[in-house]
Design an enzyme around this catalytic site. Structure first.
Site, PDB file in Angstrom:
ATOM      1  N   HIS A  21      12.983   5.718  12.808  1.00 21.52           N
ATOM      2  CA  HIS A  21      12.796   5.814  11.351  1.00 21.52           C
ATOM      3  C   HIS A  21      13.622   6.989  10.817  1.00 21.52           C
ATOM      4  CE1 HIS A  21      10.655   6.514   7.555  1.00 21.52           C
ATOM      5  NE2 HIS A  21      10.034   5.357   7.704  1.00 21.52           N
TER       6      HIS A  21
ATOM      7  N   HIS B 257       6.097   5.751  12.676  1.00 21.11           N
ATOM      8  CA  HIS B 257       6.459   6.449  11.438  1.00 21.11           C
ATOM      9  C   HIS B 257       5.271   6.961  10.617  1.00 21.11           C
ATOM     10  CE1 HIS B 257       5.160   3.445   8.496  1.00 21.11           C
ATOM     11  NE2 HIS B 257       5.539   2.539   9.349  1.00 21.11           N
TER      12      HIS B 257
ATOM     13  N   GLU C 234      -2.157   5.242   2.772  1.00 14.90           N
ATOM     14  CA  GLU C 234      -2.135   3.809   2.431  1.00 14.90           C
ATOM     15  C   GLU C 234      -3.502   3.232   2.080  1.00 14.90           C
ATOM     16  OE1 GLU C 234      -0.609   5.147   5.076  1.00 14.90           O
ATOM     17  OE2 GLU C 234       1.527   4.844   4.675  1.00 14.90           O
TER      18      GLU C 234
ATOM     19  N   GLU D 278      -0.368  -9.051  -0.992  1.00 11.53           N
ATOM     20  CA  GLU D 278      -0.976  -8.424   0.198  1.00 11.53           C
ATOM     21  C   GLU D 278      -2.167  -7.559  -0.223  1.00 11.53           C
ATOM     22  OE1 GLU D 278       1.467  -7.258   3.865  1.00 11.53           O
ATOM     23  OE2 GLU D 278       0.466  -5.367   3.415  1.00 11.53           O
TER      24      GLU D 278
ATOM     25  N   ASP E  22       0.790  -1.235   0.000  1.00 10.02           N
ATOM     26  CA  ASP E  22       0.000   0.000   0.000  1.00 10.02           C
ATOM     27  C   ASP E  22       0.817   1.278   0.000  1.00 10.02           C
ATOM     28  OD1 ASP E  22       1.071   0.006   2.520  1.00 10.02           O
ATOM     29  OD2 ASP E  22      -0.775  -0.550   3.536  1.00 10.02           O
TER      30      ASP E  22
ATOM     31  N   ARG F 118       2.460   8.799   8.619  1.00 10.43           N
ATOM     32  CA  ARG F 118       2.269  10.214   8.286  1.00 10.43           C
ATOM     33  C   ARG F 118       1.172  10.864   9.127  1.00 10.43           C
ATOM     34  NH1 ARG F 118       5.068   9.739   3.468  1.00 10.43           N
ATOM     35  NH2 ARG F 118       5.520  11.674   2.398  1.00 10.43           N
TER      36      ARG F 118
END
Ligand code: UD1
Ligand code: UDP
Length: 382
Positions: free
Chosen positions: A243, A210, A133, A119, A97, A212
């Site tokens: 990250h 991590h 995503e 996936e 994604d 967004r």
């Protein structure tokens, strides 16, 4: 005649989850495999390529510091178009994604190249959660010709979007294939910080963050809760492989940098990371992949998000969706760390995401799709 398959990926989790499949595909006589990396991630991608000895035939090298979604999209589509024109694969293989996933599927569509989605079918059905995503995977689903759904629930999501049943295969998640290939009971850490931690005597809380949509206030809440947990529990050690996103590095250093119980370390290679999970007491994360791996390792996970597209471990009880409010994170973590009965209940090993044979099933499905075989792959039964 061999079929030409091109795999495209760009970030750490895509690489980890594609690796077992690509290592198998490399040895298949029916296929000629080309690997293209967008390098949406640079160092974090290269770590995985090195570990699994994967070599990119094309490296689009698109990463920029603090890249925006617009920049990512434009750079991927333009650069990948040239590679597709040159190679003319019979099928493009994408995973998951990320922006690499969706934009690569779109680039293939523009050249009328078939797309297989590994996936496939994970959904929250909430447009901005996770962002971007949820839309990346939905849009990839619209473009794909073959859908490799890891679980029955994921397949049901696709069916409810009117995707034809015969294009959907339930395969299990390739992350479990990857995990099985690296867990090692006798592993010893090279990392200087991890070497010093006495995992027998200390409770280790492993943190990753991590997403967004968590940048800003939600991440501040997470960091504040973790900091306050160390004040309450002197025997707690927090390990946070940070990250490489500069926004996360700046905030974590500012809020957690001067606490002797909190260890901010560089992103770990997959091998030490998995073995760190296996030795930690609890995991706090907003990651997708870690929600799939931790149940296999019998580790309770507090998910730092309001939604999850991975309900299976939630139902099993190993994963708790805790959100990003300070109080909830603090209280739930404390409960797990202090209440032995609650901990035991949450730490039962479950394996809803795979049995280590997802790559095998995907290759069987490809054989059937290209008529190398007349037998449809049997579904993974979770
Ligand atoms: C990306 C994916 C996300 C996935 C995550 C896995 C998108 C929009 N986001 O998010 O779905 O869950 O990867 O980790 O596709 N950086 C480096 N070196 C690296 C990697 C990142 O310096 O090896 C820095 C760069 O400044 C980069 C920033 O991190 O601009 C953000 O990277 P990006 O791929 O845009 O977003 P992620 O948050 O990593
Ligand atoms: N991971 C790793 N090193 C780290 C942190 C995570 O190898 O320091 C692995 C982890 O085991 C999982 C994957 O990276 O397989 C998850 O990646 P990430 O959390 O970046 O992305 P997501 O799964 O949320 O898309």
């Amino acid at each position: 005649m061999k079929k030409k398959i091109m795999a495209v990926f760009g970030t750490r989790p895509e690489a980890i989850k594609m690796a077992p499949l690509l290592k198998k595909l490399e040895n298949e006589k029916n296929y000629e495999l080309t690997i293209t990396v967008t390098a949406q991630h640079r160092e974090m991608l290269d770590q995985v390529l090195n570990l699994f000895a994967l070599k990119a035939d094309y490296d689009l090298d698109i990463m920029q510091p603090k890249q925006t979604l617009n920049e990512l999209t434009a750079r991927i589509i333009n650069k990948l178009a040239d590679v597709l024109k040159k190679e003319k694969p019979d099928l493009l293989l994408v995973h998951g994604d990320t922006s690499t996933t969706f934009v690569s599927a779109l680039a293939a569509f523009y050249q009328q190249i078939s797309v297989a989605h590994v996936e496939a079918g994970l959904r929250t059905h909430v447009k901005y959660s996770p962002f971007p995503e949820e839309m990346n995977r939905q849009l990839t689903g619209v473009l794909a010709d073959l859908h490799f759904a890891p679980t029955k629930k994921a397949a049901e999501n696709l069916l409810s979007e009117n995707i034809e049943k015969d294009k959907i295969y339930i395969t299990g998640n390739t992350v479990i294939d990857a995990l099985f290939s690296v867990v090692d009971k006798n592993y010893s850490f090279q990392n200087p910080v991890l070497k010093e931690i006495d995992f027998e005597k200390k409770d280790v809380l492993l943190l990753t963050a991590h997403r967004r949509e968590n940048l800003g206030e939600p991440m501040e809440n997470i960091f504040r809760a973790v900091r306050d947990l160390t004040a309450e529990l002197p025997d707690l050690e927090v390990v946070f492989p940070v990250h490489l996103n500069p926004l996360i590095r700046e905030l974590s250093k500012k809020m957690l940098g001067d606490n002797s119980q909190i260890h901010l370390i560089e992103p770990l290679d997959y091998l030490p990371f998995v073995n760190l999970m296996a030795r930690s007491k609890i995991i706090l994360t907003d990651s997708g992949g870690i929600q799939e791996e931790a149940p296999s390792l019998a580790k309770p996970v507090l998910v730092l998000r309001d939604t999850t597209e991975r309900p299976e471990a939630l139902e099993a009880g190993t994963v708790i969706k805790v959100g990003t409010e300070y109080q909830a994170i603090y209280q739930q973590s404390l409960k797990l760390l202090k209440d032995e009965a609650e901990y035991k209940r949450r730490a039962a090993a479950v394996n809803p995401y795979g049995d280590g044979k997802a790559s095998e099933r995907i290759i069987k499905a490809l054989d059937y799709y290209f008529a190398f075989s007349q037998e449809r792959a049997a579904d993974f039964k979770g």
